[in-house]
Motif scaffolding. Sequence first.
Motif, PDB file in Angstrom:
ATOM      1  N   ALA A  35       0.547  -2.565 -10.883  1.00  0.00           N
ATOM      2  CA  ALA A  35       1.908  -2.401 -11.411  1.00  0.00           C
ATOM      3  C   ALA A  35       2.527  -1.307 -10.700  1.00  0.00           C
ATOM      4  CB  ALA A  35       2.024  -2.369 -12.758  1.00  0.00           C
ATOM      5  N   GLN A  36       3.893  -1.695  -9.982  1.00  0.00           N
ATOM      6  CA  GLN A  36       4.453  -0.709  -9.361  1.00  0.00           C
ATOM      7  C   GLN A  36       5.916  -0.680  -9.631  1.00  0.00           C
ATOM      8  OE1 GLN A  36       6.404  -0.441  -6.153  1.00  0.00           O
ATOM      9  NE2 GLN A  36       6.768  -2.480  -6.296  1.00  0.00           N
ATOM     10  N   THR A  37       6.856   0.218  -9.522  1.00  0.00           N
ATOM     11  CA  THR A  37       8.169   0.145  -9.676  1.00  0.00           C
ATOM     12  C   THR A  37       8.942   1.340  -8.934  1.00  0.00           C
ATOM     13  OG1 THR A  37      10.029  -0.039 -11.439  1.00  0.00           O
ATOM     14  CG2 THR A  37       8.433   1.487 -11.926  1.00  0.00           C
ATOM     15  N   ILE A  38      10.188   1.043  -8.745  1.00  0.00           N
ATOM     16  CA  ILE A  38      10.733   2.165  -8.112  1.00  0.00           C
ATOM     17  C   ILE A  38      12.114   2.191  -8.708  1.00  0.00           C
ATOM     18  CG2 ILE A  38      12.044   2.781  -5.902  1.00  0.00           C
ATOM     19  CD1 ILE A  38      10.215   0.962  -4.477  1.00  0.00           C
ATOM     20  N   VAL A  39      12.417   3.466  -9.116  1.00  0.00           N
ATOM     21  CA  VAL A  39      13.344   3.696 -10.225  1.00  0.00           C
ATOM     22  C   VAL A  39      14.245   4.913  -9.497  1.00  0.00           C
ATOM     23  CG1 VAL A  39      14.317   4.551 -12.451  1.00  0.00           C
ATOM     24  CG2 VAL A  39      12.396   3.182 -12.240  1.00  0.00           C
ATOM     25  N   ASP A  40      15.435   4.568  -9.132  1.00  0.00           N
ATOM     26  CA  ASP A  40      16.286   5.524  -8.608  1.00  0.00           C
ATOM     27  C   ASP A  40      15.819   6.362  -7.462  1.00  0.00           C
ATOM     28  OD1 ASP A  40      18.929   6.830  -8.048  1.00  0.00           O
ATOM     29  OD2 ASP A  40      18.314   8.424  -9.617  1.00  0.00           O
ATOM     30  N   GLY A  41      14.735   5.590  -6.552  1.00  0.00           N
ATOM     31  CA  GLY A  41      14.232   6.267  -5.381  1.00  0.00           C
ATOM     32  C   GLY A  41      12.980   6.775  -5.595  1.00  0.00           C
ATOM     33  N   TYR A  42      12.448   6.726  -6.972  1.00  0.00           N
ATOM     34  CA  TYR A  42      10.999   7.328  -6.918  1.00  0.00           C
ATOM     35  C   TYR A  42       9.989   6.166  -7.484  1.00  0.00           C
ATOM     36  CZ  TYR A  42      13.485  11.941  -7.644  1.00  0.00           C
ATOM     37  OH  TYR A  42      14.018  12.829  -7.240  1.00  0.00           O
ATOM     38  N   PHE A  43       8.989   6.455  -6.789  1.00  0.00           N
ATOM     39  CA  PHE A  43       7.882   5.322  -7.097  1.00  0.00           C
ATOM     40  C   PHE A  43       6.941   5.719  -7.822  1.00  0.00           C
ATOM     41  CE2 PHE A  43       3.688   3.984  -5.287  1.00  0.00           C
ATOM     42  CZ  PHE A  43       4.137   2.886  -5.114  1.00  0.00           C
ATOM     43  N   ASN A  44       6.497   4.615  -8.609  1.00  0.00           N
ATOM     44  CA  ASN A  44       5.543   4.967  -9.534  1.00  0.00           C
ATOM     45  C   ASN A  44       4.659   3.673  -9.608  1.00  0.00           C
ATOM     46  OD1 ASN A  44       4.328   5.868 -12.028  1.00  0.00           O
ATOM     47  ND2 ASN A  44       5.582   4.764 -13.135  1.00  0.00           N
ATOM     48  N   MET A  45       3.347   4.042  -9.599  1.00  0.00           N
ATOM     49  CA  MET A  45       2.254   2.647  -9.642  1.00  0.00           C
ATOM     50  C   MET A  45       1.194   3.207 -10.379  1.00  0.00           C
ATOM     51  SD  MET A  45       0.553   1.037  -6.068  1.00  0.00           S
ATOM     52  CE  MET A  45      -0.057   2.729  -5.451  1.00  0.00           C
ATOM     53  N   MET A  46       0.766   2.372 -10.899  1.00  0.00           N
ATOM     54  CA  MET A  46      -0.500   2.309 -11.650  1.00  0.00           C
ATOM     55  C   MET A  46      -1.373   1.214 -11.464  1.00  0.00           C
ATOM     56  SD  MET A  46      -1.012   2.496 -15.739  1.00  0.00           S
ATOM     57  CE  MET A  46      -2.600   2.480 -16.764  1.00  0.00           C
ATOM     58  N   MET A  47      -2.690   1.654 -11.050  1.00  0.00           N
ATOM     59  CA  MET A  47      -3.783   0.534 -10.806  1.00  0.00           C
ATOM     60  C   MET A  47      -4.954   0.915 -11.648  1.00  0.00           C
ATOM     61  SD  MET A  47      -3.790   1.535  -6.812  1.00  0.00           S
ATOM     62  CE  MET A  47      -4.076  -0.070  -5.643  1.00  0.00           C
ATOM     63  N   VAL A  48      -5.601  -0.277 -11.967  1.00  0.00           N
ATOM     64  CA  VAL A  48      -6.967  -0.486 -12.668  1.00  0.00           C
ATOM     65  C   VAL A  48      -7.909  -0.891 -11.501  1.00  0.00           C
ATOM     66  CG1 VAL A  48      -8.441  -1.350 -14.297  1.00  0.00           C
ATOM     67  CG2 VAL A  48      -5.975  -0.848 -14.778  1.00  0.00           C
ATOM     68  N   VAL A  49      -8.887  -0.130 -11.214  1.00  0.00           N
ATOM     69  CA  VAL A  49      -9.837  -0.271  -9.886  1.00  0.00           C
ATOM     70  C   VAL A  49     -11.205  -0.284 -10.703  1.00  0.00           C
ATOM     71  CG1 VAL A  49      -8.117   0.465  -8.239  1.00  0.00           C
ATOM     72  CG2 VAL A  49     -10.202   1.941  -9.162  1.00  0.00           C
ATOM     73  N   ASP A  50     -12.123  -1.057  -9.865  1.00  0.00           N
ATOM     74  CA  ASP A  50     -13.564  -1.151 -10.288  1.00  0.00           C
ATOM     75  C   ASP A  50     -13.989  -0.216  -8.796  1.00  0.00           C
ATOM     76  OD1 ASP A  50     -16.259  -1.595 -10.631  1.00  0.00           O
ATOM     77  OD2 ASP A  50     -16.368  -3.741 -10.110  1.00  0.00           O
ATOM     78  N   THR A  51     -14.922   0.721  -9.492  1.00  0.00           N
ATOM     79  CA  THR A  51     -15.686   1.870  -8.353  1.00  0.00           C
ATOM     80  C   THR A  51     -16.911   1.596  -8.164  1.00  0.00           C
ATOM     81  OG1 THR A  51     -15.662   3.545 -10.024  1.00  0.00           O
ATOM     82  CG2 THR A  51     -13.618   3.534  -8.591  1.00  0.00           C
ATOM     83  N   SER A  52     -17.729   0.570  -9.097  1.00  0.00           N
ATOM     84  CA  SER A  52     -19.060   0.439  -9.081  1.00  0.00           C
ATOM     85  C   SER A  52     -19.692   0.185  -7.679  1.00  0.00           C
ATOM     86  CB  SER A  52     -19.426  -0.590  -9.995  1.00  0.00           C
ATOM     87  OG  SER A  52     -18.955  -1.882  -9.690  1.00  0.00           O
ATOM     88  N   LYS A  53     -18.999  -0.269  -6.726  1.00  0.00           N
ATOM     89  CA  LYS A  53     -19.729  -0.511  -5.496  1.00  0.00           C
ATOM     90  C   LYS A  53     -19.355   0.432  -4.199  1.00  0.00           C
ATOM     91  CE  LYS A  53     -19.889  -5.524  -6.144  1.00  0.00           C
ATOM     92  NZ  LYS A  53     -19.684  -6.813  -5.638  1.00  0.00           N
ATOM     93  N   SER A  54     -18.565   1.364  -4.846  1.00  0.00           N
ATOM     94  CA  SER A  54     -18.252   2.502  -3.831  1.00  0.00           C
ATOM     95  C   SER A  54     -19.520   3.578  -3.868  1.00  0.00           C
ATOM     96  CB  SER A  54     -17.130   3.470  -4.309  1.00  0.00           C
ATOM     97  OG  SER A  54     -16.964   4.746  -3.621  1.00  0.00           O
ATOM     98  N   VAL A  55     -19.968   3.987  -2.779  1.00  0.00           N
ATOM     99  CA  VAL A  55     -20.915   4.924  -2.477  1.00  0.00           C
ATOM    100  C   VAL A  55     -20.723   6.380  -2.853  1.00  0.00           C
ATOM    101  CG1 VAL A  55     -22.337   3.636  -0.717  1.00  0.00           C
ATOM    102  CG2 VAL A  55     -20.425   5.322  -0.174  1.00  0.00           C
ATOM    103  N   LYS A  56     -19.456   6.572  -3.039  1.00  0.00           N
ATOM    104  CA  LYS A  56     -18.720   7.952  -3.496  1.00  0.00           C
ATOM    105  C   LYS A  56     -18.787   7.987  -5.005  1.00  0.00           C
ATOM    106  CE  LYS A  56     -16.291   8.662   0.750  1.00  0.00           C
ATOM    107  NZ  LYS A  56     -14.800   8.815   1.229  1.00  0.00           N
ATOM    108  N   ASP A  57     -19.069   9.261  -5.537  1.00  0.00           N
ATOM    109  CA  ASP A  57     -19.030   9.541  -6.871  1.00  0.00           C
ATOM    110  C   ASP A  57     -17.301   9.627  -7.283  1.00  0.00           C
ATOM    111  OD1 ASP A  57     -18.183  12.319  -6.425  1.00  0.00           O
ATOM    112  OD2 ASP A  57     -20.375  12.975  -7.134  1.00  0.00           O
ATOM    113  N   HIS A  58     -17.194   9.769  -8.544  1.00  0.00           N
ATOM    114  CA  HIS A  58     -15.789   9.817  -9.144  1.00  0.00           C
ATOM    115  C   HIS A  58     -15.151  11.168  -8.560  1.00  0.00           C
ATOM    116  CE1 HIS A  58     -12.271   9.547 -11.674  1.00  0.00           C
ATOM    117  NE2 HIS A  58     -12.524  10.776 -11.991  1.00  0.00           N
ATOM    118  N   ASP A  59     -15.776  12.325  -8.480  1.00  0.00           N
ATOM    119  CA  ASP A  59     -15.138  13.335  -8.415  1.00  0.00           C
ATOM    120  C   ASP A  59     -14.700  13.480  -6.863  1.00  0.00           C
ATOM    121  OD1 ASP A  59     -15.392  14.428 -10.877  1.00  0.00           O
ATOM    122  OD2 ASP A  59     -17.017  15.446 -10.514  1.00  0.00           O
ATOM    123  N   CYS A  60     -15.559  12.995  -6.036  1.00  0.00           N
ATOM    124  CA  CYS A  60     -15.368  12.842  -4.741  1.00  0.00           C
ATOM    125  C   CYS A  60     -14.189  11.753  -4.021  1.00  0.00           C
ATOM    126  CB  CYS A  60     -16.764  12.435  -3.757  1.00  0.00           C
ATOM    127  SG  CYS A  60     -16.177  12.161  -1.827  1.00  0.00           S
TER     128      CYS A  60
END
Length: 90
Positions: A35-60
Amino acid sequence: MKKTIITVLGKDRVGIIAKVCVYLSDNNINILDIAQTIVDGYFNMMMVVDTSKSVKDHDCLAEELTKLGDELGVQIKAQREEIFNMMHRL
């Protein structure tokens, strides 16, 4: 499935969504919801993602997303779903 919540906030400019999505694709991270919105020139986005297939750990991933945000002039945060839920429960 390992869910992560990614938030992006800052002054709107061309290419924010594209560059974040390219990073996710390059790291085999699937977008489950966005979901994303722009309010008075300011961008805001929130994503829910699945990282289970990434080779990198969360901290990286979180560190690289923070650096990407710096390059784009926005703030990007990545939180594990369970931490996000604990921080935002009533």
